[in-house]
Design a protein around this motif. Structure first.
Motif, short mmCIF file in Angstrom:
data_model
loop_
_atom_site.label_atom_id
_atom_site.label_comp_id
_atom_site.label_asym_id
_atom_site.label_seq_id
_atom_site.Cartn_x
_atom_site.Cartn_y
_atom_site.Cartn_z
N ASN A 284 0.85 -1.18 0.00
CA ASN A 284 0.00 0.00 0.00
C ASN A 284 0.89 1.25 0.00
O ASN A 284 2.13 1.14 0.04
CB ASN A 284 -0.98 -0.01 1.18
N ASP A 300 -3.63 0.63 -2.87
CA ASP A 300 -4.30 0.34 -1.60
C ASP A 300 -5.40 -0.70 -1.74
O ASP A 300 -5.83 -1.28 -0.74
CB ASP A 300 -4.87 1.63 -1.00
N SER A 301 -5.84 -0.95 -2.98
CA SER A 301 -6.91 -1.93 -3.21
C SER A 301 -6.62 -2.74 -4.48
O SER A 301 -7.33 -2.62 -5.48
CB SER A 301 -8.27 -1.23 -3.33
N GLN A 318 -3.65 -10.96 3.68
CA GLN A 318 -2.59 -10.24 4.37
C GLN A 318 -1.81 -11.22 5.23
O GLN A 318 -2.33 -12.27 5.63
CB GLN A 318 -3.18 -9.14 5.27
N ARG A 340 -4.08 -6.64 10.74
CA ARG A 340 -5.26 -7.38 10.29
C ARG A 340 -6.52 -6.91 11.01
O ARG A 340 -7.62 -6.98 10.45
CB ARG A 340 -5.07 -8.88 10.52
N ARG A 344 -8.77 -1.68 6.42
CA ARG A 344 -7.76 -1.35 5.41
C ARG A 344 -7.79 0.11 5.02
O ARG A 344 -6.80 0.65 4.50
CB ARG A 344 -7.97 -2.23 4.17
N ARG A 358 1.18 -1.98 4.76
CA ARG A 358 0.60 -3.30 4.48
C ARG A 358 1.24 -3.93 3.25
O ARG A 358 1.60 -3.24 2.30
CB ARG A 358 -0.91 -3.19 4.26
N TYR A 360 0.09 -6.92 0.62
CA TYR A 360 -1.03 -7.75 0.21
C TYR A 360 -0.55 -8.89 -0.70
O TYR A 360 0.26 -8.67 -1.60
CB TYR A 360 -2.07 -6.93 -0.56
#
Length: 381
Positions: A284, A300-301, A318, A340, A344, A358, A360
């Motif tokens: 992220n 971020d997504s 994650q 977690r 998010r 983070r 992913y």
């Protein structure tokens, strides 16, 4: 190694079982564990990393003078991005109780083994909630497990393309690749050094011999930031019409945005010819700030990004999730468990104000006809 001719290793006799670090990877019909990866600590309580024993074993692998001479060149000539491949190998070597990689120590070199060993020893003595290198260990095991699942879903013989392969040695240690052609694509100088290191090590009488587990291994010297990397891949034997697993471990965030999107869109476009599976890790925005001179691309997504460019099924994990734990994160207040528990969308931890950095893990699939489910899709539902 010539930049125009791949280094191809032909099929060899397969002698050792598939090791994925947390135990054997079972087939989908295995009665013992239902096809799940058995991680350290799932059947017995996990122990702290046996750092000293792993370090001594790793250092013994570096005895050949030729190996040491080659690593002296790495330290003198390579920049931080190329050297990061050796750092990853060091983590795999020193977390050998989980990641069983017989080539890792030779590919890492003394400098990176000693550096990580010192950090791990300090962490263990201080009772740290997470020990240095654990993120690489978990990441490696997650990719191992998802490669296994994808190979099984695609009939056992898809092509496997590892972009930014670095010092990856999966072709030598994953039995699930026994019917697969594996392509390793990276900078020419890195692949040449990797080949030379393995040759020097295996020429030593005291070094354990490596057996190629994959059906074949083809090294493709190319820079994925150049527009012709797919052409070079095809010239080395990649067939667009065959089902393919694309492995992007620890590579996307080193690219600038335009280059990263070009790579992801190029892979997504392969769905017009065959079933395409993507395995990748994404940072992220906050995570890239850890080293802004090295890390560039972020999202971020990623579970929203990939469907927008053509992938039909996407699953995100994650570190610390049930499928990304492997019994290696046992302190209830470790960093990854804290992350977690936070949404998010949060950029900072409300308890202490620290940025939420983070990593992913993402697996995605796509097929020629959106109305026809890729064989892997049922794994992602």
């Amino acid at each position: 190694m010539s930049s125009s001719k791949p280094d191809k290793e032909e099929e060899q006799e397969k002698e050792s079982p598939c090791m994925n670090g947390g135990g054997d990877v079972a087939s989908a019909g295995d009665d013992d564990n239902g096809g799940e990866v058995v991680g350290v600590g799932e059947e017995e309580e996990a122990e702290e990393p046996t750092t000293e024993r792993e370090f001594a074993a790793a250092m013994a692998e570096l005895a050949p003078e030729g190996v040491r001479a080659l690593h002296a060149r790495v330290e003198a000539e390579w920049g931080p991005v190329l050297q990061s491949a050796c750092q990853t190998a060091a983590a795999r070597a020193l977390w050998g109780r989980a990641v069983r990689d017989p080539a890792a120590a030779v590919l890492a070199g003394e400098r990176y083994l000693r550096g990580l060993h010192d950090k791990m020893r300090r962490d263990e003595r201080a009772g740290a909630r997470e020990v240095h290198g654990v993120m690489i260990a978990v990441r490696t095991l997650w990719f191992d497990a998802r490669i296994e699942a994808a190979v099984d879903a695609l009939g056992g013989d898809p092509q496997v393309v590892i972009l930014g392969a670095g010092m990856d040695a999966r072709a030598y240690r994953l039995n699930c690749l026994k019917e697969c052609t594996v392509f390793e694509l990276d900078f020419p100088e890195l692949l040449e050094m990797k080949s030379d290191l393995l040759h020097e090590a295996m020429s030593s009488a005291n070094h354990q011999k490596l057996t190629l587990m994959a059906k074949s291994l083809i090294r493709v010297p190319a820079n994925i930031q150049d527009g012709d990397w797919v052409t070079k891949l095809q010239s080395c034997g990649y067939v667009p019409e065959r089902n393919t697993i694309w492995v992007l471990e620890g590579i996307v965030y080193y690219l600038h945005h335009a280059d990263a999107m070009q790579v992801l869109e190029t892979i997504a476009d392969r769905r017009s010819s065959a079933c395409t599976v993507l395995l990748a890790d994404f940072m992220n925005k906050n995570a890239t700030s850890i080293s802004p001179t090295m890390y560039h691309f972020y999202h971020d997504s990623p579970d929203l990004l990939l469907p927008s460019i053509g992938f039909s099924k996407v699953a995100l994990s994650q570190i610390g999730d049930p499928q990304a734990h492997f019994g290696l994160l046992n302190h209830p207040e470790n960093l990854f468990e804290k992350l977690r528990r936070l949404p998010r969308s949060l950029e900072k931890n409300p308890e202490d104000g620290t940025p939420c950095c983070r990593l992913y893990f993402v697996e995605a699939s796509a097929s020629p006809d959106d109305q026809i489910m890729c064989p892997l899709d049922h794994y992602l539902e």
